[in-house]
Design a protein around this motif. Structure first.
Motif, short mmCIF file in Angstrom:
data_model
loop_
_atom_site.label_atom_id
_atom_site.label_comp_id
_atom_site.label_asym_id
_atom_site.label_seq_id
_atom_site.Cartn_x
_atom_site.Cartn_y
_atom_site.Cartn_z
N LYS A 63 0.84 -1.19 0.00
CA LYS A 63 0.00 0.00 0.00
C LYS A 63 0.88 1.25 0.00
O LYS A 63 2.04 1.21 0.38
CB LYS A 63 -0.92 0.01 1.22
N VAL A 64 0.27 2.37 -0.40
CA VAL A 64 1.02 3.63 -0.50
C VAL A 64 1.71 3.98 0.81
O VAL A 64 2.89 4.35 0.83
CB VAL A 64 0.06 4.77 -0.92
N LYS A 65 1.03 3.89 1.93
CA LYS A 65 1.62 4.26 3.21
C LYS A 65 2.83 3.39 3.54
O LYS A 65 3.80 3.86 4.15
CB LYS A 65 0.57 4.17 4.32
N ASP A 66 2.80 2.12 3.14
CA ASP A 66 3.91 1.21 3.42
C ASP A 66 5.08 1.47 2.48
O ASP A 66 6.24 1.30 2.86
CB ASP A 66 3.44 -0.23 3.31
N ILE A 67 4.79 1.85 1.24
CA ILE A 67 5.85 2.20 0.29
C ILE A 67 6.63 3.41 0.79
O ILE A 67 7.86 3.42 0.78
CB ILE A 67 5.25 2.48 -1.10
N ILE A 68 5.90 4.42 1.25
CA ILE A 68 6.55 5.64 1.74
C ILE A 68 7.38 5.35 2.99
O ILE A 68 8.48 5.90 3.16
CB ILE A 68 5.50 6.72 2.03
N GLY A 69 6.90 4.49 3.85
CA GLY A 69 7.61 4.20 5.10
C GLY A 69 8.64 3.10 5.00
O GLY A 69 9.26 2.74 6.01
N TYR A 70 8.88 2.57 3.79
CA TYR A 70 9.75 1.40 3.64
C TYR A 70 11.16 1.65 4.19
O TYR A 70 11.77 0.76 4.80
CB TYR A 70 9.84 1.02 2.17
N GLY A 71 11.71 2.84 3.97
CA GLY A 71 13.09 3.10 4.40
C GLY A 71 13.21 3.63 5.80
O GLY A 71 14.29 4.08 6.20
N LEU A 72 12.12 3.57 6.59
CA LEU A 72 12.13 4.16 7.93
C LEU A 72 12.15 3.10 9.03
O LEU A 72 11.64 3.33 10.14
CB LEU A 72 10.89 5.06 8.09
N ASN A 73 12.73 1.95 8.75
CA ASN A 73 12.70 0.83 9.69
C ASN A 73 13.42 1.10 11.00
O ASN A 73 13.14 0.47 12.02
CB ASN A 73 13.30 -0.42 9.03
N LYS A 74 14.36 2.05 10.99
CA LYS A 74 15.11 2.35 12.22
C LYS A 74 14.33 3.25 13.17
O LYS A 74 14.74 3.46 14.31
CB LYS A 74 16.45 2.99 11.87
N MET A 75 13.22 3.79 12.72
CA MET A 75 12.38 4.62 13.58
C MET A 75 11.45 3.76 14.42
O MET A 75 11.14 2.62 14.07
CB MET A 75 11.53 5.57 12.72
N SER A 76 10.99 4.34 15.51
CA SER A 76 9.95 3.67 16.29
C SER A 76 8.66 3.65 15.46
O SER A 76 8.50 4.41 14.50
CB SER A 76 9.70 4.42 17.59
N LYS A 77 7.74 2.79 15.84
CA LYS A 77 6.48 2.67 15.11
C LYS A 77 5.74 4.00 15.08
O LYS A 77 5.17 4.40 14.04
CB LYS A 77 5.62 1.59 15.76
N GLU A 78 5.77 4.72 16.21
CA GLU A 78 5.06 6.00 16.29
C GLU A 78 5.72 7.05 15.40
O GLU A 78 5.05 7.80 14.68
CB GLU A 78 5.02 6.49 17.74
N ASP A 79 7.06 7.14 15.45
CA ASP A 79 7.78 8.13 14.64
C ASP A 79 7.64 7.84 13.15
O ASP A 79 7.53 8.76 12.33
CB ASP A 79 9.26 8.16 15.02
N ARG A 80 7.65 6.55 12.84
CA ARG A 80 7.50 6.17 11.44
C ARG A 80 6.13 6.58 10.92
O ARG A 80 6.01 7.15 9.82
CB ARG A 80 7.70 4.66 11.29
N ALA A 81 5.08 6.31 11.70
CA ALA A 81 3.72 6.68 11.29
C ALA A 81 3.59 8.20 11.15
O ALA A 81 2.93 8.70 10.23
CB ALA A 81 2.72 6.15 12.32
#
Length: 363
Positions: free
Chosen positions: A104-122
């Motif tokens: 999904k679009v939201k997951d594509i955008i967040g793909y490179g943010l794995n080092k962030m916490s779940k809250e910061d990534r969202a």
């Protein structure tokens, strides 16, 4: 891969003496340029000029045979030795969007943010969705997006990780004419908000003019000119760049003279001297006066003024937003002029050629 080469550089991003060959074909020839931080640079050139090959070397997707790429104080490429793309502080927006079809679009955008916490990534994904005005598409898959929407998702993914440099490889070429014009305006606003260093490849000089601080013109694997859009269009350094900048008509001239005090040139054509901007030296091989037809106009047959020649209408062509009128001015030369209406063939007309749309250039 670890690189122990750390040569300080005054520029933010630089390429020095980049050469790239495939077999016997040389793709890039001693290409060198520097980019300042926070500036937008557009590489412009025809297909096969080497612009996309150069962008891939900057990105680390391809390696040069020799030459150096430096980002701030770090040498990230030296010949075939280079940092891989994932270790560079750069992201690329591709021509074909390169979106994962199963995400999904939201997951594509967040793909490179794995080092962030779940809250910061969202939170970061939400910021990107709002910035690119695609919040309503967050739950969609790429197949459910239009071309313009998909391009916005691609850009959001690229800037989500806050890279030092953004790279664009002809991102608007797959869009229709109207959407391209809209996206040019959007890019201009976006680049100003982001204040990022941008290297953008396009074949369209008008697209580059919409947002570039500097334009890098390439032809046959070499850089021909680097300048601001205004300087490039007013003082092209070669006939080929002149044609790119809209100088689309050549008149044969004689007796070139340059007034260095007034920064004007003059040359003899059709019974009079025509004044023009000089982009050449006196006594060089220039034998033509280059005209930008979009800047020419008609004067009444009874009027006589500087930089005005007489001729007759040959024919009129409708080109959508205007008529193109071909004027025979002698010497087997037709001057094209953009006009609001068709003119009758054979009509006598005077053509006024403003100095800023006349150029004498090295050939």
């Amino acid at each position: 891969m670890s690189m122990n080469i750390n040569t300080p550089s005054e520029s933010f991003l630089s390429c020095s003496d980049i050469n790239r060959s495939i077999g016997s074909q040389q793709i890039l020839k001693d290409v060198s340029f520097t980019l300042e931080e926070g500036q937008v640079y557009c590489i412009v050139g025809p297909s096969g000029s080497g612009k996309s090959s150069l962008l891939k070397i900057v990105a680390g997707i391809d390696a040069p045979n020799d030459g150096t790429v430096t980002l701030q104080s770090d040498v990230i490429t030296q010949g075939p030795k280079m940092l891989p793309p994932e270790q560079r502080r750069m992201n690329m927006v591709f021509q074909d969007y390169a979106l994962w079809p199963h995400m999904k679009v939201k997951d594509i955008i967040g793909y490179g943010l794995n080092k962030m916490s779940k809250e910061d990534r969202a939170r970061r994904v939400k910021e990107m969705l709002e910035l690119l005005q695609i919040t309503q598409y967050a739950e969609r898959y790429p197949r459910e997006l239009s071309g313009g929407q998909a391009q916005r998702v691609s850009i959001a993914r690229a800037i989500a990780t806050n890279p030092d440099v953004l790279l664009f490889d002809e991102p608007l070429s797959n869009l229709d004419i109207q959407l391209r014009a809209e996206m040019r305006s959007e890019f201009s606003k976006l680049f100003k908000r982001l204040n990022k260093t941008v290297l953008y490849v396009t074949h369209d000089p008008l697209e580059a003019c919409a947002f570039a601080d500097k334009i890098i013109v390439m032809k046959d694997g070499e850089i021909e000119q680097i300048d601001s859009p205004q300087a490039l269009f007013s003082a092209p350094s070669s006939p080929w760049i002149a044609s790119l900048a809209g100088f689309d008509c050549k008149l044969p001239v004689e007796n070139l003279h340059i007034d260095h005090n007034e920064r004007l040139a003059s040359a003899y054509f059709h019974g009079q001297y025509i004044k023009a901007k000089p982009s050449c030296e006196e006594g060089n091989s220039s034998k033509h006066l280059w005209l930008r037809s979009s800047g020419l106009s008609f004067a009444a047959p009874t009027e006589s003024s500087e930089n005005t020649v007489s001729g007759r209408v040959v024919k009129s062509h409708f080109e959508g937003s205007h008529w193109r009128i071909d004027i025979d001015v002698g010497s087997e030369v037709n001057i094209p002029i953009q006009h609001t209406q068709s003119l009758e063939a054979g009509s006598k007309m005077n053509v006024h050629m403003p100095v800023e749309h006349c150029l004498l250039i090295n050939e």
